[in-house]
Design an enzyme around this catalytic site. Sequence first.
Site, short mmCIF file in Angstrom:
data_model
loop_
_atom_site.label_atom_id
_atom_site.label_comp_id
_atom_site.label_asym_id
_atom_site.label_seq_id
_atom_site.Cartn_x
_atom_site.Cartn_y
_atom_site.Cartn_z
N TYR A 150 0.79 -1.24 0.14
CA TYR A 150 -0.08 -0.22 0.05
C TYR A 150 1.00 1.32 0.03
CZ TYR A 150 -3.55 3.30 1.78
OH TYR A 150 -4.26 4.54 1.83
N LYS A 189 0.83 4.37 -2.90
CA LYS A 189 0.94 5.50 -2.55
C LYS A 189 1.97 6.62 -2.77
CE LYS A 189 -3.44 5.17 -1.45
NZ LYS A 189 -4.67 5.67 -2.23
N THR A 226 -13.06 5.82 7.89
CA THR A 226 -13.76 5.04 6.62
C THR A 226 -13.78 3.50 6.93
OG1 THR A 226 -11.52 4.60 5.48
CG2 THR A 226 -12.77 6.91 5.29
#
Length: 251
Positions: A153, A157, A188
């Site tokens: 990840y 990014k 989230t």
Amino acid sequence: MLFDLTGRKVLITGATSGIGRATAILMSEQGALCVINGRNEDRLSSTLAAMQGNGHIAIPKALTEDSIRELVTESVAKIGPLNGFVHCAGIEKTLPFRNTEIKDLRDIMAINLEAYWEITRQILKRHNHDAENTSIVAISSVAASGAAGKTAYSASKGALISLTKSLAAEYANKRIRFNCVCPAYVDTPMLANMRKLYRTEEDYIDSLVKKHPFGIGRPEDVAGAVAYLLSDASRWVTGTVMTVDGGYGVR
């Protein structure tokens, strides 16, 4: 009105939940005409119903190479040349590096980086965008600088930031702007994965409170930064990384 986006035509990916949903709703409140995209048709319809104004379009599609071309073509056909794009779509796998297979990396790169690359490329083709009045925003992450258990990840990014900066330099003479927003922990569905790194719920909450004296971010906080970067208030801003972290990066 926070930032007037009247007349702007914006494509937003990942609009079914979290930052993407909040961005779509806020952009509509600021007067933008939006095309929203996501895989889940029901949740995408829910976002559409929560938006203000008329004429917004929901296009449920997975972000594959072929479907991306269709997404941009359909968007332009229905609302006209785009002058805004926000890439909120993203996936994460919280795994130790030794357990992260190359397929995991490729899956994450496909959505977090490659979809942004191809959508942007399709938008910048002739007649698909409003020349000299286009702003493109990628949602990156503070994890781009490195985060334990998020190697794939973080790599995706970080690459997103590098690509955005390169595009900003290449298209500056055409007055097309590219910027990144880098949130820290935001409330989230993706945040739920962080609980796996802690032994108890109390340890998890205690860690977040210590790192975030302003509290955990809300999707609306990130959407506000996006609204600024799409608006004329940021017309001289390109190639930047705007951190929305509530204290995570403060030392």
